[in-house]
Scaffold this motif. Structure first.
Motif, short mmCIF file in Angstrom:
data_model
loop_
_atom_site.label_atom_id
_atom_site.label_comp_id
_atom_site.label_asym_id
_atom_site.label_seq_id
_atom_site.Cartn_x
_atom_site.Cartn_y
_atom_site.Cartn_z
N TRP A 189 30.56 0.35 66.65
CA TRP A 189 30.74 1.46 67.74
C TRP A 189 31.16 1.42 68.63
CZ3 TRP A 189 27.88 5.06 64.47
CH2 TRP A 189 26.95 6.17 65.30
N ASP A 190 30.53 1.95 69.66
CA ASP A 190 30.95 1.81 71.23
C ASP A 190 30.82 0.14 71.83
OD1 ASP A 190 28.45 3.38 71.82
OD2 ASP A 190 30.10 4.45 73.44
N TRP A 191 29.24 -0.02 71.66
CA TRP A 191 29.19 -1.23 72.25
C TRP A 191 29.10 -2.42 71.03
CZ3 TRP A 191 25.77 -1.91 68.21
CH2 TRP A 191 25.24 -0.53 67.21
N TRP A 389 16.96 3.61 67.37
CA TRP A 389 17.93 4.72 67.56
C TRP A 389 18.39 4.86 65.84
CZ3 TRP A 389 23.00 2.86 66.96
CH2 TRP A 389 23.89 3.73 67.03
N CYS A 418 25.26 11.05 65.30
CA CYS A 418 26.55 10.98 65.68
C CYS A 418 27.91 11.27 64.21
CB CYS A 418 27.79 10.32 66.96
SG CYS A 418 26.25 9.30 67.53
N ASN A 455 20.37 11.81 65.21
CA ASN A 455 20.97 10.98 66.25
C ASN A 455 22.15 11.96 67.18
OD1 ASN A 455 21.31 9.17 69.28
ND2 ASN A 455 23.36 9.29 68.19
N GLU A 456 21.83 12.62 68.06
CA GLU A 456 22.93 13.65 69.01
C GLU A 456 24.13 14.86 67.60
OE1 GLU A 456 25.63 10.45 71.00
OE2 GLU A 456 23.53 10.57 72.29
N TYR A 531 25.28 11.38 80.17
CA TYR A 531 26.16 10.38 81.01
C TYR A 531 27.51 10.98 82.37
CZ TYR A 531 24.08 7.71 76.77
OH TYR A 531 23.41 7.06 75.97
N TYR A 533 30.36 9.51 83.61
CA TYR A 533 31.11 8.27 83.88
C TYR A 533 31.83 8.23 85.48
CZ TYR A 533 29.70 6.93 79.37
OH TYR A 533 28.75 6.04 78.63
N GLU A 551 17.96 9.34 77.09
CA GLU A 551 19.22 8.25 77.43
C GLU A 551 20.15 8.50 78.14
OE1 GLU A 551 22.63 7.97 73.67
OE2 GLU A 551 20.49 7.85 72.39
N TRP A 656 20.09 4.01 78.23
CA TRP A 656 20.69 3.35 77.01
C TRP A 656 21.43 2.01 77.44
CZ3 TRP A 656 21.25 4.32 72.59
CH2 TRP A 656 21.89 3.97 71.33
N TRP A 667 26.42 -1.02 77.97
CA TRP A 667 25.13 -0.65 78.70
C TRP A 667 24.05 -1.22 78.64
CZ3 TRP A 667 28.58 1.41 75.03
CH2 TRP A 667 29.71 2.51 75.51
#
Ligand code: BMA
Length: 895
Positions: A189-191, A389, A418, A455-456, A531, A533, A551, A656, A667
């Motif tokens: 995942w991105d984290w 989540w 996702c 989620n999303e 989000y 950035y 989030e 998040w 995050w």
């Protein structure tokens, strides 16, 4: 008494009279490796122990990826005890197999498993060895998760592809996890890293049944019109079928203890017809409202829980329940619909964060110490809600029990994130069973206040994330899975709490308008995820005014101490190192991070690259803390008002993300070692029950908001605005007779920044003046003193300030752990105490500003700790110090 009960239970368990846990040694085989392990375990955790390495070290997640490509075998041998041999039925129950397995017992294939979130049970009576001497053999073959998901992908309908084809390349992950019912974050995942485990991640029990066994039971607690309560207790019973043409009589009794020896009971007798092996029975308890007290979320009252016991034949089980009502209010506003929770009739502003899995190894998700640390930290930061989540797991019972106890409301996603998902009949049936079992398991918890389908995934359709466009087939699949199966099942099982199809979504509006097709990110309905950035995160005007933000966030780097433990190349730690590039899974992550930091802070470059990196971590945490603070306060400012576009009445801010699963940029506000990042310290303040909060507009108007979540107003308060000159001196201005209005946010006053700065003689012209002063806001009450945390306005970003330089000193009083920190030259910004390891306890403030030359803070240890190591290892720094290349300093102990 307690001991004898414990002994009896252990004995019953051991001799398998009631049920016993098969947690003795298992033989685990992965490729050529064979070793003994106890469950819960998985291929990665087991091999780590056996070969003494850590998959989360350096890039070992890549080196050991082959484990995810291998099938694995888990074997257990046990003897048939007399109680097993005498029993009429013997169930073998798996509470969690990860994931595609074949279960073989004494050479007979009992069945297959394909959903790690579901319980599977098999009757092994006919296959048990008849003697107590030889060993029964239980053999579980688990298919490689990477291979099975690829196989499912390639076998999918030839007519269309269930996207995405793979995770982004930056995740260093694996593809097609959406085709199997396994923790979706397992493939990267991105984290977090891809750790494609296989294993037995929850208990395995063997249960002899002579008449009846409570497989599961649950409770719906709800209020009836006369304000009394009802508890509807349902139980799933496994029965020994009667062959003598005579029904079986079973008595079910439930009891709720009010405490002090008082209780209420009800019982019923049931007759089970011939041949039936499984039945669901329900029984209702009436509870008078005068006998029980309500359960409240953190900040609103106590979390009173009551013991509920069910007795069936000779067996009994207990759980703690609570009394509260929950309503999700979605009423028409000028535009759109409201979206907020009413608990026990009180509108609640949801403050909190998002929980990613407790561990990236599902088998380690029952780490009680860590769970408690996360939940206690949640409470300490004045939060009242966590969102579990949808890319992780339905967490352990212990997690929800502690959330009940601490008053942390849970927004519970179903485990879809996702992606698009298959809708084959087998897939939908598997999901149906997963939903039924998990709703049964979780619905008796007062902390769980809402279900969300995914989620999303609506956002993915709407935003065309995977190039599916508006193809009808994807919409139809979406409705099949989340509406026709998940929503329908949840509503059959639980009428005591709301369900939303997705997060983010337009909630009720979407329900009435074909479920999809509108903007799930609309500010006017439901919840949003936000989000950005690219904008300046410290500019409060860039944030939106939604009904509920479930989030939002910014990345930062974790503590240097955690990173150092995870690489052999400690000397070369920089964000450009192979190690840290490997861990940054957000495409362009460091580019955003640097850009966001440099909008407001200088990034010093010295000839010591290690120190530069330590400084960069610190700057990244300041940036994250400050940006999330502004965004959260912006949401809180919008609690009681609408703007011209009809946006506002914001009633939720869940940033998040709370926790981490490895040492990496993310995050999170708590890093992998359990250390609070600066953000978590800030959350305690920005989520405080009462805050005084500024909003500096682009035209330099400074609006001051007074915000309260308390249910009583506070009168005769005053607001003090202190303008500190960096060169020394302060000018104060006070506003009296301020009322802190109960459960509301309002704009107290609009001031002209230019005027404030000129009144305080900050500079000859506005541009200069902005660089020379910092504004502090203080809300106090004549009797209670400060009733809100101090708040600040930086008229100009700290990077352009001419901060004074001098060495600070800090002394800790060994009697009461209070720390006095002094700055002889005046203002110091973002003063930070850096903890090397996780020391149980927290600072009353960390990341604070010293404006008056000194400050007293307190370290609150959770239990006794070693002060000597504290003073040698804890170091403190400030923005001024790193800009002047001063080294972090130690705290000095005084007696
Ligand atoms: C949201 C989450 C996660 C992700 C986070 C940060 O999309 O639902 O998928 O980790 O943003 O990118």
């Amino acid at each position: 008494m307690k001991y004898s009960l414990l002994l009896l239970w252990t004995l019953l368990n051991y001799t398998c009279l009631v049920s016993c846990q098969l947690s003795d040694l298992w033989k685990v085989t992965v490729s050529n490796f064979v070793f003994d392990e106890v469950i819960p375990t998985d291929t990665f955790a087991a091999l780590e122990k056996y070969l003494s390495y850590n998959t989360l070290f350096d890039d070992k997640d890549i080196e050991y990826r082959w484990i995810g490509n291998s099938s694995s075998f888990f074997e257990n041998r046990f003897k048939s005890t007399p109680s097993l041999l005498e029993a009429k039925r013997v169930l073998l129950i798996f509470y969690g197999i990860d994931t595609y397995s074949t279960v073989v017992f004494n050479g007979y294939t009992l069945g297959k498993t394909s959903n790690m979130f579901s319980r599977y049970s098999f009757d092994i009576k006919n296959y048990l060895l008849n003697d107590t001497d030889p060993y029964n053999s239980l053999f579980i073959e688990i298919e490689s998760p990477i291979e099975i998901s690829a196989e499912m992908y390639y076998n999918q309908s030839k007519n269309y592809i269930v996207y995405p084809k793979c995770v982004p390349k930056e995740y260093n992950g694996e593809c097609h996890i959406n085709h199997i019912r396994k923790m979706q974050a397992s493939f990267g995942w991105d984290w977090g890293p891809a750790i494609p485990t296989s294993g037995i991640w929850r208990d395995v029990r063997i249960v002899p049944i002579n008449k009846v066994f409570i497989m599961d039971y649950t409770a719906d607690v709800y209020q009836v019109e006369n304000k009394n309560w009802k508890i509807n207790v349902s139980t799933l019973l496994e029965i020994v079928p009667n062959d003598k043409n005579k029904p079986i009589d079973i008595i079910i009794k439930v009891q709720l203890d009010y405490g002090q020896g008082k209780y209420v009971t009800n019982e019923k007798s049931i007759k089970i017809d011939n041949g039936i092996t499984q039945v669901i029975e329900s029984i209702t308890l009436n509870v008078s409202q005068t006998e029980v007290q309500r359960w409240w979320p953190n900040g609103y009252g106590k979390q009173i829980l009551y013991n509920l016991t069910i007795f069936v034949d000779t067996e009994s089980r207990s759980k703690l329940i609570g009394f509260r009502t929950v309503k999700l209010i979605q009423k028409p506003l000028e535009k759109g619909l409201s979206f907020y929770f009413r608990i026990n009739g009180v509108p609640i502003f949801a403050k909190g964060s998002n929980l990613i899995p407790i561990s990236i190894y599902p088998s380690k998700s029952l780490n009680k110490t860590y769970i408690l640390h996360l939940l206690e930290s949640t409470k300490e930061a004045n939060m009242n809600m966590l969102r579990v989540w949808g890319g992780g797991v339905y967490e352990s019972d212990y997690f929800y029990e502690m959330a009940d106890k601490l008053g942390i409301m849970i927004w519970q996603d179903f485990m879809f994130a996702c992606s698009m998902y298959p809708t084959t009949p087998e897939f939908l049936e598997s999901v149906r069973e997963e939903v039924i079992q998990n709703v049964w398991r979780l619905k008796s918890h007062p902390s769980v206040v809402i279900w969300a389908g995914n989620n999303e995934n609506e956002a993915a359709l709407y935003g065309n994330w995977y190039g599916t466009g508006t193809e009808n087939i994807y919409k139809e699949d979406y409705i099949k899975l989340y509406v026709d199966v998940i929503k329908a099942e949840v509503e059959k099982l639980d009428s005591t709490r709301p369900f939303v199809v997705s997060s983010p979504s337009n909630a009720l509006w979407a329900d009435k308008n074909g479920w999809i097709g509108t903007d799930p990110y609309s500010n006017l309905y439901g919840d949003i995820h936000h989000y950005n950035y690219l904008a300046n995160g410290w500019d409060i005007n860039t944030y939106r005014r939604p009904r509920f933000s479930s989030e939002y966030g910014f990345q930062s780097l974790p503590s240097i101490h955690g990173l150092q433990n995870m690489t052999k190349d400690v000397a070369n730690l920089t964000i450009d190192s192979v190690f840290l590039k490997h861990r940054q899974h957000l495409p362009f992550g460091y580019i955003y991070m640097k850009r966001l930091i440099s909008q407001n802070l200088k990034i010093p470059q010295t000839n010591n690259s290690f120190q530069d990196f330590v400084n960069f971590i610190y700057l990244s945490q300041i940036n994250q803390a400050q940006a999330v603070k502004l965004q959260s306060e912006s949401y809180r400012q919008g609690k009681s008002s609408l703007n011209d576009a009809g946006e506002g009445y914001t009633m939720g801010a869940l940033y998040w993300q709370l926790n981490d699963v490895w040492a990496a940029p993310s995050w999170s506000s708590i890093d992998d070692g359990g250390r609070w990042k600066m953000l978590h310290n800030y959350a305690k303040d920005f989520f405080a029950p009462i805050i005084i909060s500024p909003r500096l507009l682009a035209n330099h108007d400074l609006k001051i908001f007074v915000i309260s979540d308390e249910l009583q107003s506070r009168f005769n308060c005053s607001v003090e605005i202190n303008v500190y000159r960096i060169s020394g001196g302060v000018i104060s201005k006070s506003f009296f007779n301020v009322t802190v209005i109960a459960n509301a946010a309002y704009e107290l006053i609009t001031l002209k920044l230019e005027q404030i700065l000129s009144d305080a003689s900050c500079g000859n012209n506005f541009t200069e003046a902005k660089k020379n002063c910092i504004i502090e806001l203080n809300l106090r009450n004549s009797t209670q003193g400060e009733i809100a945390p101090l708040n600040y306005v930086f008229p100009a970003p700290p990077k352009v300030l001419n901060l004074p330089v001098c060495p600070m000193t800090a002394t800790i009083d060994s009697m009461n752990y209070s720390i006095t920190i002094k700055s002889p030259c005046g203002i110091q910004l973002f003063v930070w105490f850096d903890l090397p390891g996780y020391i149980p306890g927290s600072f009353s403030e960390n990341g604070f500003h010293i404006l008056k030359g000194s400050k007293k803070i307190k370290f609150n240890p959770k239990f006794h700790f070693n002060l000597t190591s504290f003073v040698t290892e804890v170091k403190f720094m400030s923005l001024n110090q790193i800009y002047a290349s001063l080294q972090p300093r130690n705290v000095i102990q005084i007696n």
